[in-house]
Write a protein that holds these residues in place. Sequence first.
Motif, PDB file in Angstrom:
ATOM      1  N   VAL A  70       0.737  -1.064  -0.123  1.00 34.53           N
ATOM      2  CA  VAL A  70      -0.109  -0.050  -0.088  1.00 34.53           C
ATOM      3  C   VAL A  70       1.134   1.034   0.000  1.00 34.53           C
ATOM      4  O   VAL A  70       1.854   1.467   0.573  1.00 34.53           O
ATOM      5  CB  VAL A  70      -0.959   0.128   1.306  1.00 34.53           C
ATOM      6  N   LEU A  71       0.667   2.361  -1.052  1.00 36.45           N
ATOM      7  CA  LEU A  71       1.196   3.588  -0.991  1.00 36.45           C
ATOM      8  C   LEU A  71       0.096   4.463  -0.291  1.00 36.45           C
ATOM      9  O   LEU A  71      -0.855   4.838  -0.883  1.00 36.45           O
ATOM     10  CB  LEU A  71       1.651   3.934  -2.286  1.00 36.45           C
ATOM     11  N   HIS A  72       0.425   4.938   0.724  1.00 37.03           N
ATOM     12  CA  HIS A  72      -0.410   5.761   1.562  1.00 37.03           C
ATOM     13  C   HIS A  72      -0.123   7.257   1.458  1.00 37.03           C
ATOM     14  O   HIS A  72       0.640   7.878   2.153  1.00 37.03           O
ATOM     15  CB  HIS A  72      -0.468   5.462   3.198  1.00 37.03           C
ATOM     16  N   PHE A  73      -1.073   7.851   0.901  1.00 36.78           N
ATOM     17  CA  PHE A  73      -0.715   9.449   0.476  1.00 36.78           C
ATOM     18  C   PHE A  73      -2.203  10.045   1.020  1.00 36.78           C
ATOM     19  O   PHE A  73      -1.915  11.600   1.238  1.00 36.78           O
ATOM     20  CB  PHE A  73      -0.721   9.924  -0.992  1.00 36.78           C
ATOM     21  N   ALA A  74      -3.258   9.595   1.445  1.00 35.84           N
ATOM     22  CA  ALA A  74      -4.354  10.040   1.868  1.00 35.84           C
ATOM     23  C   ALA A  74      -4.431  11.095   3.064  1.00 35.84           C
ATOM     24  O   ALA A  74      -3.949  10.357   3.977  1.00 35.84           O
ATOM     25  CB  ALA A  74      -5.856   9.167   2.097  1.00 35.84           C
ATOM     26  N   ALA A  75      -4.292  12.326   3.022  1.00 36.02           N
ATOM     27  CA  ALA A  75      -3.904  13.023   4.167  1.00 36.02           C
ATOM     28  C   ALA A  75      -4.735  14.395   3.814  1.00 36.02           C
ATOM     29  O   ALA A  75      -4.611  15.112   2.855  1.00 36.02           O
ATOM     30  CB  ALA A  75      -2.723  13.197   4.653  1.00 36.02           C
ATOM     31  N   LEU A  76      -4.989  15.396   4.825  1.00 36.89           N
ATOM     32  CA  LEU A  76      -4.897  16.760   4.793  1.00 36.89           C
ATOM     33  C   LEU A  76      -3.512  17.357   5.157  1.00 36.89           C
ATOM     34  O   LEU A  76      -2.664  16.696   5.732  1.00 36.89           O
ATOM     35  CB  LEU A  76      -5.835  17.565   5.940  1.00 36.89           C
ATOM     36  N   ILE A  77      -3.173  18.556   4.210  1.00 37.37           N
ATOM     37  CA  ILE A  77      -1.746  18.719   4.321  1.00 37.37           C
ATOM     38  C   ILE A  77      -1.385  20.190   4.506  1.00 37.37           C
ATOM     39  O   ILE A  77      -0.280  20.695   4.476  1.00 37.37           O
ATOM     40  CB  ILE A  77      -1.208  18.310   2.731  1.00 37.37           C
ATOM     41  N   GLU A  78      -2.135  21.020   4.950  1.00 36.48           N
ATOM     42  CA  GLU A  78      -2.040  22.433   4.972  1.00 36.48           C
ATOM     43  C   GLU A  78      -1.598  22.691   6.468  1.00 36.48           C
ATOM     44  O   GLU A  78      -2.440  22.829   7.462  1.00 36.48           O
ATOM     45  CB  GLU A  78      -3.156  23.312   4.723  1.00 36.48           C
ATOM     46  N   ALA A  79      -0.328  23.104   6.629  1.00 37.04           N
ATOM     47  CA  ALA A  79       0.240  23.428   8.082  1.00 37.04           C
ATOM     48  C   ALA A  79      -0.422  24.652   8.809  1.00 37.04           C
ATOM     49  O   ALA A  79      -0.863  24.475  10.043  1.00 37.04           O
ATOM     50  CB  ALA A  79       1.813  23.885   8.022  1.00 37.04           C
ATOM     51  N   GLY A  80      -0.630  25.737   7.975  1.00 39.13           N
ATOM     52  CA  GLY A  80      -1.469  26.680   8.485  1.00 39.13           C
ATOM     53  C   GLY A  80      -2.962  26.417   8.834  1.00 39.13           C
ATOM     54  O   GLY A  80      -3.060  26.895  10.125  1.00 39.13           O
ATOM     55  N   ASP A  81      -3.481  25.855   8.294  1.00 38.21           N
ATOM     56  CA  ASP A  81      -4.983  25.441   8.528  1.00 38.21           C
ATOM     57  C   ASP A  81      -4.893  24.713   9.683  1.00 38.21           C
ATOM     58  O   ASP A  81      -5.818  24.630  10.642  1.00 38.21           O
ATOM     59  CB  ASP A  81      -5.511  24.549   7.367  1.00 38.21           C
ATOM     60  N   SER A  82      -3.814  23.561  10.029  1.00 39.98           N
ATOM     61  CA  SER A  82      -3.784  22.521  11.224  1.00 39.98           C
ATOM     62  C   SER A  82      -3.619  23.527  12.116  1.00 39.98           C
ATOM     63  O   SER A  82      -3.928  22.746  13.384  1.00 39.98           O
ATOM     64  CB  SER A  82      -2.634  21.683  11.061  1.00 39.98           C
ATOM     65  N   MET A  83      -3.184  24.786  12.425  1.00 41.13           N
ATOM     66  CA  MET A  83      -3.077  25.461  13.514  1.00 41.13           C
ATOM     67  C   MET A  83      -4.461  26.197  13.861  1.00 41.13           C
ATOM     68  O   MET A  83      -4.724  26.729  14.915  1.00 41.13           O
ATOM     69  CB  MET A  83      -2.071  26.708  13.317  1.00 41.13           C
ATOM     70  N   ARG A  84      -5.355  25.919  12.985  1.00 47.68           N
ATOM     71  CA  ARG A  84      -6.741  26.628  13.368  1.00 47.68           C
ATOM     72  C   ARG A  84      -7.569  25.501  13.859  1.00 47.68           C
ATOM     73  O   ARG A  84      -8.586  25.685  14.677  1.00 47.68           O
ATOM     74  CB  ARG A  84      -7.139  27.341  11.974  1.00 47.68           C
ATOM     75  N   PRO A 277       2.292  39.390   7.828  1.00 45.75           N
ATOM     76  CA  PRO A 277       2.949  38.897   9.054  1.00 45.75           C
ATOM     77  C   PRO A 277       3.212  37.392   8.886  1.00 45.75           C
ATOM     78  O   PRO A 277       2.578  36.674   8.150  1.00 45.75           O
ATOM     79  CB  PRO A 277       1.750  39.253  10.280  1.00 45.75           C
ATOM     80  N   ARG A 278       3.988  36.936   9.770  1.00 43.97           N
ATOM     81  CA  ARG A 278       4.376  35.383   9.751  1.00 43.97           C
ATOM     82  C   ARG A 278       3.100  34.767   9.900  1.00 43.97           C
ATOM     83  O   ARG A 278       2.064  35.239  10.757  1.00 43.97           O
ATOM     84  CB  ARG A 278       5.336  35.037  11.035  1.00 43.97           C
ATOM     85  N   ARG A 279       3.145  33.529   9.625  1.00 40.02           N
ATOM     86  CA  ARG A 279       1.972  32.396  10.110  1.00 40.02           C
ATOM     87  C   ARG A 279       2.609  31.479  11.118  1.00 40.02           C
ATOM     88  O   ARG A 279       3.677  31.333  11.312  1.00 40.02           O
ATOM     89  CB  ARG A 279       1.638  31.379   8.868  1.00 40.02           C
ATOM     90  N   ASP A 280       1.521  31.410  11.901  1.00 39.95           N
ATOM     91  CA  ASP A 280       1.906  30.177  13.135  1.00 39.95           C
ATOM     92  C   ASP A 280       2.417  28.940  12.692  1.00 39.95           C
ATOM     93  O   ASP A 280       1.903  28.384  11.874  1.00 39.95           O
ATOM     94  CB  ASP A 280       0.789  30.119  13.942  1.00 39.95           C
ATOM     95  N   GLY A 281       3.754  28.673  12.975  1.00 37.18           N
ATOM     96  CA  GLY A 281       3.952  27.069  13.063  1.00 37.18           C
ATOM     97  C   GLY A 281       5.112  27.013  11.763  1.00 37.18           C
ATOM     98  O   GLY A 281       5.227  26.045  11.475  1.00 37.18           O
ATOM     99  N   ASP A 282       5.487  28.161  11.183  1.00 39.00           N
ATOM    100  CA  ASP A 282       6.456  28.183  10.028  1.00 39.00           C
ATOM    101  C   ASP A 282       7.751  28.129  10.441  1.00 39.00           C
ATOM    102  O   ASP A 282       8.049  29.113  10.841  1.00 39.00           O
ATOM    103  CB  ASP A 282       6.053  29.323   9.012  1.00 39.00           C
TER     104      ASP A 282
END
Length: 324
Positions: A70-84, A277-282
């Motif tokens: 199995v090659l597993h790619f399914a995921a949400l990927i937005e770092a900025g969004d994950s901080m919200r 301005p900077r984004r959180d988590g970058d």
Amino acid sequence: MKVLITGGAGYIGGTVATILKSAGHDVTVLDNLCHSKRDEVPVGVNFVEADIADRVAVESVLRALQPDGVLHFAALIEAGDSMRIPEVYFRNNTASTLALLEAMHTTGVKKLVFSSTAAVYGEPEVLPIAETAKLAPTNAYGESKLLVEYMLQWFNRIHGLRYASLRYFNVAGALPGRGEAHEPETHIIPLILDVALGRREKIFIFGEDYDTPDGTCIRDYIHVEDLAAAHILALDALNKEDKIICNLGNGQGFSVKEVVEAARRVTGHKIPVEMKPRRDGDPARLVASSERAKEVLGWKPQTPKIEDILKSAWEWHQQRYPKQ
């Protein structure tokens, strides 16, 4: 070879599926189409519309298919969004992967190549980043992926799951007929190219006060075709290795401003910029050491130059969004 690819309608999973199919392999894509469309599933592959969190559906597919891996790619990927909305990332990326691992264990499928991320490192202490570096994510996206890596270690130790965790950096570029486009789009290269195409007025740069030469974040960019090649090599390497953890990157970094300048050269467009301005988590810098991938997988990037990566993406974007 018979392979199940989760998230195979997306940018990276779809590229891997396309390459495997063109090489004559039996490819099945499983995708819930939450961030893609049915017509983005690669031509000629078997397709199952399902969520990896649906263990009954996944077990049914695995039993019928009995894939080599199995090659597993399914995921949400937005770092900025994950901080919200971190809870959404832990549910979709971590808990859903546990359901997939349980389905694989129940059906006897023993090999997994996992799409991990450089975000597991957080703010690095030493560059380039080696696989032995401290794991300290600065955003919930990176933490959601790191939790999966911890689960893989235990499934390997207790259930004999053979796995490769590939921690990659910024993926970009395109194959003929297949490139990067998300809805909504948050990745820098397609955003920049949208400006060059007149689809957006300007590109936003988040933060110019980082401890870098020009004040903007530095990232390591890898061509999607090079990334796909590494996944295929990793699946083959699991015939000999029972656990592989590798970075995938070019080993050199480019700042956001440098990427914009390179895009201006490639496209011939001005590409206006507005600072934000900077984004959180970058983190300020993320640059990979890929020596282990070269040693264990026999892998080496074939398209390391940012201009060449941008050129392939630009060609595809012009085909996808021709000017009226």
